[in-house]
Motif scaffolding. Sequence first.
Motif, PDB file in Angstrom:
ATOM      1  N   ASP A  36      89.707 102.108  50.569  1.00 37.34           N
ATOM      2  CA  ASP A  36      88.793 101.815  51.674  1.00 37.34           C
ATOM      3  C   ASP A  36      88.839 102.906  52.744  1.00 37.34           C
ATOM      4  OD1 ASP A  36      86.877  99.974  52.927  1.00 37.34           O
ATOM      5  OD2 ASP A  36      88.442  99.714  54.438  1.00 37.34           O
ATOM      6  N   ILE A  37      90.022 103.330  53.146  1.00 41.46           N
ATOM      7  CA  ILE A  37      90.085 104.328  54.221  1.00 41.46           C
ATOM      8  C   ILE A  37      89.681 105.717  53.737  1.00 41.46           C
ATOM      9  CG2 ILE A  37      91.744 103.046  55.626  1.00 41.46           C
ATOM     10  CD1 ILE A  37      93.928 104.937  54.669  1.00 41.46           C
ATOM     11  N   CYS A  38      89.671 105.932  52.413  1.00 36.94           N
ATOM     12  CA  CYS A  38      89.287 107.238  51.868  1.00 36.94           C
ATOM     13  C   CYS A  38      87.881 107.230  51.265  1.00 36.94           C
ATOM     14  CB  CYS A  38      90.301 107.679  50.808  1.00 36.94           C
ATOM     15  SG  CYS A  38      91.949 107.981  51.459  1.00 36.94           S
ATOM     16  N   LYS A  39      87.134 106.152  51.486  1.00 34.61           N
ATOM     17  CA  LYS A  39      85.840 105.991  50.818  1.00 34.61           C
ATOM     18  C   LYS A  39      84.809 107.064  51.166  1.00 34.61           C
ATOM     19  CE  LYS A  39      84.385 102.549  54.160  1.00 34.61           C
ATOM     20  NZ  LYS A  39      84.409 101.118  54.394  1.00 34.61           N
ATOM     21  N   ALA A  44      86.649  93.956  43.773  1.00 30.62           N
ATOM     22  CA  ALA A  44      87.067  94.547  45.042  1.00 30.62           C
ATOM     23  C   ALA A  44      86.689  96.019  45.079  1.00 30.62           C
ATOM     24  CB  ALA A  44      88.575  94.383  45.236  1.00 30.62           C
ATOM     25  N   ILE A  45      86.741  96.667  43.905  1.00 27.11           N
ATOM     26  CA  ILE A  45      86.336  98.066  43.782  1.00 27.11           C
ATOM     27  C   ILE A  45      85.534  98.244  42.499  1.00 27.11           C
ATOM     28  CG2 ILE A  45      88.341  98.970  45.049  1.00 27.11           C
ATOM     29  CD1 ILE A  45      89.453  99.923  42.292  1.00 27.11           C
ATOM     30  N   LEU A  46      84.812  99.342  42.453  1.00 27.68           N
ATOM     31  CA  LEU A  46      84.120  99.778  41.240  1.00 27.68           C
ATOM     32  C   LEU A  46      84.660 101.153  40.917  1.00 27.68           C
ATOM     33  CD1 LEU A  46      81.833  99.519  39.112  1.00 27.68           C
ATOM     34  CD2 LEU A  46      80.328 100.604  40.793  1.00 27.68           C
ATOM     35  N   ILE A  47      85.090 101.361  39.693  1.00 30.16           N
ATOM     36  CA  ILE A  47      85.602 102.666  39.285  1.00 30.16           C
ATOM     37  C   ILE A  47      84.469 103.404  38.580  1.00 30.16           C
ATOM     38  CG2 ILE A  47      87.313 103.905  37.916  1.00 30.16           C
ATOM     39  CD1 ILE A  47      89.101 101.359  38.190  1.00 30.16           C
ATOM     40  N   LEU A 102      83.956  97.566  47.175  1.00 29.82           N
ATOM     41  CA  LEU A 102      82.900  96.546  47.189  1.00 29.82           C
ATOM     42  C   LEU A 102      83.152  95.444  48.216  1.00 29.82           C
ATOM     43  CD1 LEU A 102      82.417  96.190  43.322  1.00 29.82           C
ATOM     44  CD2 LEU A 102      81.096  97.606  44.920  1.00 29.82           C
ATOM     45  N   LYS A 103      84.434  95.250  48.565  1.00 26.84           N
ATOM     46  CA  LYS A 103      84.746  94.291  49.628  1.00 26.84           C
ATOM     47  C   LYS A 103      85.943  94.822  50.407  1.00 26.84           C
ATOM     48  CE  LYS A 103      87.502  91.040  46.879  1.00 26.84           C
ATOM     49  NZ  LYS A 103      87.600  89.670  46.380  1.00 26.84           N
ATOM     50  N   ALA A 104      85.992  94.442  51.667  1.00 27.72           N
ATOM     51  CA  ALA A 104      87.033  94.947  52.566  1.00 27.72           C
ATOM     52  C   ALA A 104      88.415  94.447  52.143  1.00 27.72           C
ATOM     53  CB  ALA A 104      86.739  94.519  53.998  1.00 27.72           C
TER      54      ALA A 104
END
Length: 172
Positions: free
Chosen positions: A13-16, A75-78, A94-96
């Motif tokens: 999230d912080i590196c998105k 939560a994420i998409l790779i 995809l979600k915090a």
Amino acid sequence: MERLKELVHYICDICKNESAFGATKLNKILWYLDTFAFLKFGKSLSGSTKYVKRQYGPVPQRILTVLEELEAEKAILIEEREYYKGIIRNYIVLKAPDEEVFTAEEKELINDMAQTVCRRTAKEISDLSHNAVWETAKNGEEIPLYAVLAVPDKITSKDEKRFDDFIMSRHS
């Protein structure tokens, strides 16, 4: 493993917004966070104490399982895409993440380490992790966190420069 999963989600999230944030940088952030926390607090930040040697540096033993679970939980998409002459794995959040899992001091350390790693190319940051501890292990062999306490018989000027560069980067 739950703590590692929360940490991976938070780092993604912080590196998105980093265009070159992929598997190599994620694993470097985790390695540096855990070794730094082990040296400072006597325990890993991720809860993981088992890393294995891979081509580009130490990797948490359970990282693939963690990433698969985060993707399964949506939560994420790779996403894999071409990047220069290879493939980079991007992590799309995809979600915090649940930031309450970490203390303010831990979040500061995570953010600081993420910035330090993301300011460099994957090759530059990989080269820093290829130290005597990494070089001694065989590919796929476990590298326990306490191995960072080992001091090689002879520290070269190259080792000192890499250490100085790393420390200086944390304060710039």
